[in-house]
Design a protein around this motif. Sequence first.
Motif, PDB file in Angstrom:
ATOM      1  N   HIS A 100      15.213   2.104   3.331  1.00  0.00           N
ATOM      2  CA  HIS A 100      14.552   1.880   4.612  1.00  0.00           C
ATOM      3  C   HIS A 100      14.385   0.387   4.882  1.00  0.00           C
ATOM      4  O   HIS A 100      14.180  -0.415   3.969  1.00  0.00           O
ATOM      5  CB  HIS A 100      13.192   2.571   4.646  1.00  0.00           C
ATOM      6  N   ALA A 101      14.431   0.026   6.168  1.00  0.00           N
ATOM      7  CA  ALA A 101      14.305  -1.369   6.577  1.00  0.00           C
ATOM      8  C   ALA A 101      12.868  -1.747   6.911  1.00  0.00           C
ATOM      9  O   ALA A 101      12.599  -2.881   7.299  1.00  0.00           O
ATOM     10  CB  ALA A 101      15.202  -1.636   7.792  1.00  0.00           C
ATOM     11  N   ALA A 102      11.933  -0.816   6.780  1.00  0.00           N
ATOM     12  CA  ALA A 102      10.517  -1.079   7.035  1.00  0.00           C
ATOM     13  C   ALA A 102       9.699  -0.139   6.152  1.00  0.00           C
ATOM     14  O   ALA A 102      10.247   0.633   5.369  1.00  0.00           O
ATOM     15  CB  ALA A 102      10.188  -0.890   8.512  1.00  0.00           C
ATOM     16  N   GLY A 103       8.378  -0.207   6.291  1.00  0.00           N
ATOM     17  CA  GLY A 103       7.507   0.619   5.481  1.00  0.00           C
ATOM     18  C   GLY A 103       7.787   2.100   5.613  1.00  0.00           C
ATOM     19  O   GLY A 103       8.206   2.579   6.672  1.00  0.00           O
ATOM     20  N   VAL A 104       7.557   2.841   4.514  1.00  0.00           N
ATOM     21  CA  VAL A 104       7.775   4.288   4.512  1.00  0.00           C
ATOM     22  C   VAL A 104       6.451   4.972   4.838  1.00  0.00           C
ATOM     23  O   VAL A 104       5.464   4.821   4.122  1.00  0.00           O
ATOM     24  CB  VAL A 104       8.310   4.757   3.146  1.00  0.00           C
ATOM     25  N   ARG A 105       6.447   5.739   5.913  1.00  0.00           N
ATOM     26  CA  ARG A 105       5.217   6.363   6.409  1.00  0.00           C
ATOM     27  C   ARG A 105       4.954   7.714   5.769  1.00  0.00           C
ATOM     28  O   ARG A 105       3.813   8.110   5.534  1.00  0.00           O
ATOM     29  CB  ARG A 105       5.306   6.518   7.930  1.00  0.00           C
ATOM     30  N   SER A 106       6.045   8.463   5.445  1.00  0.00           N
ATOM     31  CA  SER A 106       5.851   9.818   4.956  1.00  0.00           C
ATOM     32  C   SER A 106       6.993  10.230   4.039  1.00  0.00           C
ATOM     33  O   SER A 106       8.143   9.841   4.263  1.00  0.00           O
ATOM     34  CB  SER A 106       5.757  10.801   6.131  1.00  0.00           C
TER      35      SER A 106
ATOM     36  N   GLY B 269       0.807  -1.206   0.000  1.00  0.00           N
ATOM     37  CA  GLY B 269       0.000   0.000   0.000  1.00  0.00           C
ATOM     38  C   GLY B 269       0.841   1.257   0.000  1.00  0.00           C
ATOM     39  O   GLY B 269       1.927   1.301   0.593  1.00  0.00           O
ATOM     40  N   VAL B 270       0.353   2.301  -0.658  1.00  0.00           N
ATOM     41  CA  VAL B 270       1.058   3.583  -0.701  1.00  0.00           C
ATOM     42  C   VAL B 270       0.589   4.426   0.476  1.00  0.00           C
ATOM     43  O   VAL B 270      -0.596   4.736   0.598  1.00  0.00           O
ATOM     44  CB  VAL B 270       0.804   4.309  -2.032  1.00  0.00           C
ATOM     45  N   ARG B 271       1.526   4.811   1.317  1.00  0.00           N
ATOM     46  CA  ARG B 271       1.195   5.521   2.560  1.00  0.00           C
ATOM     47  C   ARG B 271       1.244   7.027   2.412  1.00  0.00           C
ATOM     48  O   ARG B 271       0.522   7.750   3.088  1.00  0.00           O
ATOM     49  CB  ARG B 271       2.174   5.086   3.668  1.00  0.00           C
ATOM     50  N   SER B 272       2.101   7.533   1.509  1.00  0.00           N
ATOM     51  CA  SER B 272       2.290   8.979   1.413  1.00  0.00           C
ATOM     52  C   SER B 272       2.767   9.355   0.021  1.00  0.00           C
ATOM     53  O   SER B 272       3.477   8.585  -0.632  1.00  0.00           O
ATOM     54  CB  SER B 272       3.320   9.452   2.451  1.00  0.00           C
ATOM     55  N   VAL B 273       2.332  10.542  -0.455  1.00  0.00           N
ATOM     56  CA  VAL B 273       2.814  11.083  -1.729  1.00  0.00           C
ATOM     57  C   VAL B 273       3.147  12.555  -1.552  1.00  0.00           C
ATOM     58  O   VAL B 273       2.633  13.219  -0.650  1.00  0.00           O
ATOM     59  CB  VAL B 273       1.775  10.926  -2.862  1.00  0.00           C
ATOM     60  N   SER B 274       4.018  13.052  -2.428  1.00  0.00           N
ATOM     61  CA  SER B 274       4.393  14.467  -2.362  1.00  0.00           C
ATOM     62  C   SER B 274       4.827  14.932  -3.743  1.00  0.00           C
ATOM     63  O   SER B 274       5.635  14.267  -4.398  1.00  0.00           O
ATOM     64  CB  SER B 274       5.551  14.671  -1.369  1.00  0.00           C
ATOM     65  N   PHE B 275       4.274  16.075  -4.194  1.00  0.00           N
ATOM     66  CA  PHE B 275       4.704  16.696  -5.443  1.00  0.00           C
ATOM     67  C   PHE B 275       5.933  17.568  -5.186  1.00  0.00           C
ATOM     68  O   PHE B 275       6.039  18.222  -4.140  1.00  0.00           O
ATOM     69  CB  PHE B 275       3.598  17.576  -6.030  1.00  0.00           C
TER      70      PHE B 275
ATOM     71  N   PRO C 150       8.136  20.963  -5.803  1.00  0.00           N
ATOM     72  CA  PRO C 150       7.637  22.339  -5.925  1.00  0.00           C
ATOM     73  C   PRO C 150       7.341  22.760  -7.367  1.00  0.00           C
ATOM     74  O   PRO C 150       6.425  23.541  -7.596  1.00  0.00           O
ATOM     75  CB  PRO C 150       8.773  23.169  -5.322  1.00  0.00           C
ATOM     76  N   ASP C 151       8.093  22.246  -8.336  1.00  0.00           N
ATOM     77  CA  ASP C 151       7.829  22.623  -9.732  1.00  0.00           C
ATOM     78  C   ASP C 151       6.770  21.740 -10.381  1.00  0.00           C
ATOM     79  O   ASP C 151       6.420  21.924 -11.549  1.00  0.00           O
ATOM     80  CB  ASP C 151       9.113  22.585 -10.565  1.00  0.00           C
ATOM     81  N   GLY C 152       6.249  20.748  -9.647  1.00  0.00           N
ATOM     82  CA  GLY C 152       5.187  19.907 -10.153  1.00  0.00           C
ATOM     83  C   GLY C 152       5.612  18.851 -11.145  1.00  0.00           C
ATOM     84  O   GLY C 152       4.768  18.134 -11.693  1.00  0.00           O
ATOM     85  N   ARG C 153       6.905  18.708 -11.368  1.00  0.00           N
ATOM     86  CA  ARG C 153       7.365  17.758 -12.384  1.00  0.00           C
ATOM     87  C   ARG C 153       7.554  16.351 -11.837  1.00  0.00           C
ATOM     88  O   ARG C 153       7.492  15.385 -12.593  1.00  0.00           O
ATOM     89  CB  ARG C 153       8.685  18.253 -12.989  1.00  0.00           C
ATOM     90  N   LEU C 154       7.810  16.239 -10.556  1.00  0.00           N
ATOM     91  CA  LEU C 154       8.051  14.941  -9.948  1.00  0.00           C
ATOM     92  C   LEU C 154       7.010  14.645  -8.882  1.00  0.00           C
ATOM     93  O   LEU C 154       6.494  15.563  -8.223  1.00  0.00           O
ATOM     94  CB  LEU C 154       9.440  14.874  -9.317  1.00  0.00           C
ATOM     95  N   LEU C 155       6.745  13.372  -8.695  1.00  0.00           N
ATOM     96  CA  LEU C 155       5.898  12.907  -7.612  1.00  0.00           C
ATOM     97  C   LEU C 155       6.670  11.839  -6.852  1.00  0.00           C
ATOM     98  O   LEU C 155       7.209  10.908  -7.455  1.00  0.00           O
ATOM     99  CB  LEU C 155       4.591  12.320  -8.151  1.00  0.00           C
ATOM    100  N   ALA C 156       6.742  11.989  -5.544  1.00  0.00           N
ATOM    101  CA  ALA C 156       7.391  10.988  -4.703  1.00  0.00           C
ATOM    102  C   ALA C 156       6.323  10.197  -3.974  1.00  0.00           C
ATOM    103  O   ALA C 156       5.309  10.752  -3.533  1.00  0.00           O
ATOM    104  CB  ALA C 156       8.329  11.651  -3.695  1.00  0.00           C
ATOM    105  N   SER C 157       6.537   8.896  -3.843  1.00  0.00           N
ATOM    106  CA  SER C 157       5.595   8.053  -3.120  1.00  0.00           C
ATOM    107  C   SER C 157       6.353   7.170  -2.141  1.00  0.00           C
ATOM    108  O   SER C 157       7.455   6.701  -2.419  1.00  0.00           O
ATOM    109  CB  SER C 157       4.783   7.191  -4.093  1.00  0.00           C
ATOM    110  N   GLY C 158       5.755   6.948  -0.970  1.00  0.00           N
ATOM    111  CA  GLY C 158       6.318   6.061   0.036  1.00  0.00           C
ATOM    112  C   GLY C 158       5.321   4.964   0.346  1.00  0.00           C
ATOM    113  O   GLY C 158       4.118   5.207   0.445  1.00  0.00           O
ATOM    114  N   SER C 159       5.820   3.745   0.498  1.00  0.00           N
ATOM    115  CA  SER C 159       4.921   2.597   0.577  1.00  0.00           C
ATOM    116  C   SER C 159       5.269   1.682   1.741  1.00  0.00           C
ATOM    117  O   SER C 159       6.384   1.687   2.269  1.00  0.00           O
ATOM    118  CB  SER C 159       4.991   1.803  -0.736  1.00  0.00           C
ATOM    119  N   TYR C 160       4.269   0.868   2.108  1.00  0.00           N
ATOM    120  CA  TYR C 160       4.499  -0.162   3.112  1.00  0.00           C
ATOM    121  C   TYR C 160       5.503  -1.206   2.627  1.00  0.00           C
ATOM    122  O   TYR C 160       5.995  -1.991   3.432  1.00  0.00           O
ATOM    123  CB  TYR C 160       3.181  -0.853   3.465  1.00  0.00           C
ATOM    124  N   ASP C 161       5.798  -1.234   1.326  1.00  0.00           N
ATOM    125  CA  ASP C 161       6.796  -2.190   0.833  1.00  0.00           C
ATOM    126  C   ASP C 161       8.224  -1.753   1.147  1.00  0.00           C
ATOM    127  O   ASP C 161       9.180  -2.433   0.798  1.00  0.00           O
ATOM    128  CB  ASP C 161       6.630  -2.441  -0.669  1.00  0.00           C
ATOM    129  N   GLY C 162       8.369  -0.588   1.808  1.00  0.00           N
ATOM    130  CA  GLY C 162       9.687  -0.112   2.228  1.00  0.00           C
ATOM    131  C   GLY C 162      10.409   0.732   1.208  1.00  0.00           C
ATOM    132  O   GLY C 162      11.541   1.169   1.453  1.00  0.00           O
TER     133      GLY C 162
END
Length: 721
Positions: free
Chosen positions: A60-66, A21-27, A29-41
């Motif tokens: 990371h050694a565990a899921g990414v929360r943010s 599952g995807v826990r967090s996303v972030s654009f 500042p220029d809107g060109r990239l999207l970062a995602s963090g998931s429970y898959d680490g």
Amino acid sequence: MRLWQLASGKLERVLEGHSGGVRSVSFSPDGRLLASGSYDGSIRLWDVATGAQRRQIDDHAAGVRSVSFSPAGELLASGSYDRTVRLWKVAAAQAGTESQFEGHTSAVLGVSPSPDGKQLASASYDGTVRLWDIASGAELRVLGGHSGGVAEVGFSPDGSQLASVSLGGDVRLWDARTGTEKRRLAGHAGAVYAVAFSPNGTQLATGSRDRTARLWDASSGRQLRRFEGHSNMVWGVAFSPDGETLATASADRTVRLWSVDGGKQRRVLEGHTAGVRGVAFSHDGDWLASGGEDRTIIRWDLSKGTHSVIGEHPGRVYGLAFHPDDRWLGAGSSDGTARIWDLRTGKHITLSGHHNEVNSLRFSASGELAFTASDDGTVRVWHADSGKPYWVAPAMLTDPPMLYSHRGWRSLATGVEQAGIGRSEVVPVTAWRKAIEERALWAFTESAKAGEPADVLCLHTTAAELEMWNLRLDEPLGSPRQVAGLRQVLAIPGGCVTLGQEGVALHRAGHQPRPLAVPGLSQGVSTSDGQILVVTDHEVHAFTPTGEPLAHHRVGIGARVVALAPVRDQPKARWLVVGYRDGNLDLVPTSASLTKPSYSFELVPASPPMAILLGPMHTLIVGYANGLLGMWSQLDGSRLAHARLHGPVVHLRIVGDKLYAATALGRSLVWDLSVFYAERCTLLKEVWQDVPVVWDHGQPVVASPPPGHRCSPGTAAVPGE
């Protein structure tokens, strides 16, 4: 993840790739990239405009929360359930050449070169397709989104498209230039194992666990035809050169030929005594080859209806291919090797180097190169005529740090490359340098005294000989030495150590080799703390640099590499660090005053260690066969840092405050270890300059440094702190 247009509410794009599952996303500042963090680490960076995955970070050694970008977009912060917060340089995370996380994380099941011979696509059980630059070995792009492991991948004849199939049952078409997904083909009722484009690129064939093969329109994705007749899963598909016949290979022990236009079965070829894994047409269309679990390759004469066994492999035969001139046939095998057979003589050359089953072999369009995919997680490139590796890195020198690979000489400190022999911008023109370039399988150097330039070079040649060189005089130390069954060469001050079929021997100029006698079979040899360490089935035997026995220590079965490490607060005591074939690390006491630690080393990979290096502040740096490079604390077994490179990590050196690491396939990285050598107050000042944070009741709190603290900015550092 889904991207939506705010104005219209229309679904713009679906981004797939995470296995959790995807826990967090972030654009950005220029809107060109999207970062995602998931429970898959993992953390993934996506191109918003195209939906292509730019980079995957698995630190990371565990899921990414943010995840969150900095205001300027230069940094990306991530917070994880592993209780760490990490900062990443976005520019470095996007770079595709010397990333600290590259290569597949699981078995590579299929491989396909582009028609122009510039790129290589690989399919892996990790659910990704990766594109590689053949000339350099650099990873170019990661294609994610499949619902399961990717079983096979193939370029279209014009190189514009990629097709991939997965064990999750989906078939996908990609734009080979941009990495964007073009369409999905749905219809199979089980895992899909095989895919092939028709010669004109307009159609696509797939084979599945559902016992069928299917024909698709490559432009629309529409299913055109379904081929039924096999009584078990279909493992391989291949088009005839004229595109009129489709061959299918099955676990039911048969190969079947079908009319592409009408879908009718033309012929059933029986001859294998077990399931048939792979099938391929010769380029003139006169022959068909098949390989199976009975360990044989059969060549079928399609005009006469006869067949013969070309040869037998030590293991199951998987993906196979005809050489462009049809004089050779290559195949991968479960024994960890691939073979290229001469169809005129029945003789073969063996491609050795993988550490696990070889699942596929393909040739370049020119016929000069062969490509293999393996369960060891690597893709390898070979010279088809000789079977010698094309991606290589036989030598790392340290004064200054330089790597010699198929790319030429490269300064690891500056990144400057110098290809070719006879030029001296990176490495002086010397006789020993030419010896490395012309015939080195491996080359290692050592100095007589710590901190001084290396004075001896030990060369393991492609002819399985040992050459010793005096680096200062630039001359060989005698003639090359024959060592029966030569497996390993190491350098020691003033000499070399070899491991061959007769055991371990010490070599010095002007002297006969001195065997280092140990009971049992020698499994490996290492040098550490001024000692030669010989590994046998249950013991490690220590010798002086002159070959005098010192001690022996009991170890577990499966020991592979060893080192001696100082014990904290006991300057003269040593741990024996043991790396086992299953990836585990252990500290073995070398004296009665030491007690074996109760903790285990955490997060070690299930892969054989290739090299162990002692790091600063009681740390261990270990390189593994699957490309993982890790740093562990000797004091509690925790993993402090890790990276992943493509290929076995065989070269490890610390020069100054930098760690230089490189794989057998020429990939490298540099770690800055200065933080481990810096004084405590120096580190605190650097932290407080960027982030005003203090520790309060077990929690980090944003606050100014305490007034009068000895490490506050503006105060002098306290020596020894």
